[in-house]
Design a protein around this motif. Structure first.
Motif, mmCIF file in Angstrom:
data_model
loop_
_atom_site.group_PDB
_atom_site.id
_atom_site.type_symbol
_atom_site.label_atom_id
_atom_site.label_comp_id
_atom_site.label_asym_id
_atom_site.label_seq_id
_atom_site.Cartn_x
_atom_site.Cartn_y
_atom_site.Cartn_z
ATOM 1 N N TYR A 30 0.759 -1.456 0.045
ATOM 2 C CA TYR A 30 0.012 0.038 -0.131
ATOM 3 C C TYR A 30 0.968 1.196 -0.178
ATOM 4 O O TYR A 30 0.469 2.347 -0.406
ATOM 5 N N MET A 33 3.097 3.998 -3.931
ATOM 6 C CA MET A 33 1.938 4.308 -4.826
ATOM 7 C C MET A 33 2.374 4.597 -6.136
ATOM 8 O O MET A 33 1.358 4.596 -7.166
ATOM 9 N N SER A 37 -0.758 3.228 -8.375
ATOM 10 C CA SER A 37 -1.513 4.218 -9.400
ATOM 11 C C SER A 37 -1.641 3.767 -10.680
ATOM 12 O O SER A 37 -2.645 4.314 -11.712
ATOM 13 N N GLY A 44 -10.875 6.642 -10.519
ATOM 14 C CA GLY A 44 -10.586 6.015 -9.053
ATOM 15 C C GLY A 44 -10.990 4.501 -9.068
ATOM 16 O O GLY A 44 -10.861 3.875 -7.671
ATOM 17 N N ILE A 66 -4.535 -1.523 -2.870
ATOM 18 C CA ILE A 66 -5.440 0.013 -2.913
ATOM 19 C C ILE A 66 -6.392 -0.184 -1.778
ATOM 20 O O ILE A 66 -6.638 1.195 -1.384
ATOM 21 N N ARG A 70 -6.709 3.441 0.569
ATOM 22 C CA ARG A 70 -7.764 3.946 0.718
ATOM 23 C C ARG A 70 -8.223 4.223 2.145
ATOM 24 O O ARG A 70 -8.655 5.437 2.591
ATOM 25 N N LEU A 75 -4.858 7.089 -0.724
ATOM 26 C CA LEU A 75 -6.002 7.398 -2.162
ATOM 27 C C LEU A 75 -7.182 7.700 -1.757
ATOM 28 O O LEU A 75 -7.785 7.148 -0.646
ATOM 29 N N ASN A 79 -12.467 9.795 -7.327
ATOM 30 C CA ASN A 79 -11.691 10.612 -7.781
ATOM 31 C C ASN A 79 -12.295 11.370 -8.900
ATOM 32 O O ASN A 79 -11.762 11.711 -10.127
#
Length: 101
Positions: A30, A33, A37, A44, A66, A70, A75, A79
């Motif tokens: 995690y 990034m 991504s 998102g 992910i 979050r 994250l 998005n």
């Protein structure tokens, strides 16, 4: 060439194999990034395994990473830039409509 013989011949096209998006040295975490991504769409959402071209085990690890990112607010869940904006093209009416008899 006959139509029946054409069905069994292999195509002569050469294709270039894509490199896998995750190399053996990459750690799915995690905190990574830059790696995570790549597997998220512009909205998102987590991209599918077929789009990502990863194995089932890698996809599971990506999904877990992910979701952890979050939860830790590294994250966003959404998005979406226009999340709280209202469009002005459709004004709402507040008055009550009355029926004509």
């Amino acid at each position: 060439m006959n139509k029946s013989k054409r069905l069994f011949t292999k195509s002569k096209r050469s294709f270039r194999r894509r490199l896998p998006p995750i190399q053996s040295g990459d750690r799915i975490d995690y905190r990574n990034m830059s790696l995570i991504s790549r597997f998220i769409s512009e909205q998102g959402k987590i991209l599918s395994r077929r789009v990502n071209r990863v194995t089932l085990k890698q996809q599971r690890l990506i999904t877990i990473a992910i979701n952890q990112a979050r939860i830790l607010s590294l994250l966003p869940f959404l998005n979406n830039q226009k999340q709280f904006e209202r469009s002005e093209s459709t004004p709402r009416t507040t008055s009550l409509r009355t029926r004509k008899k």
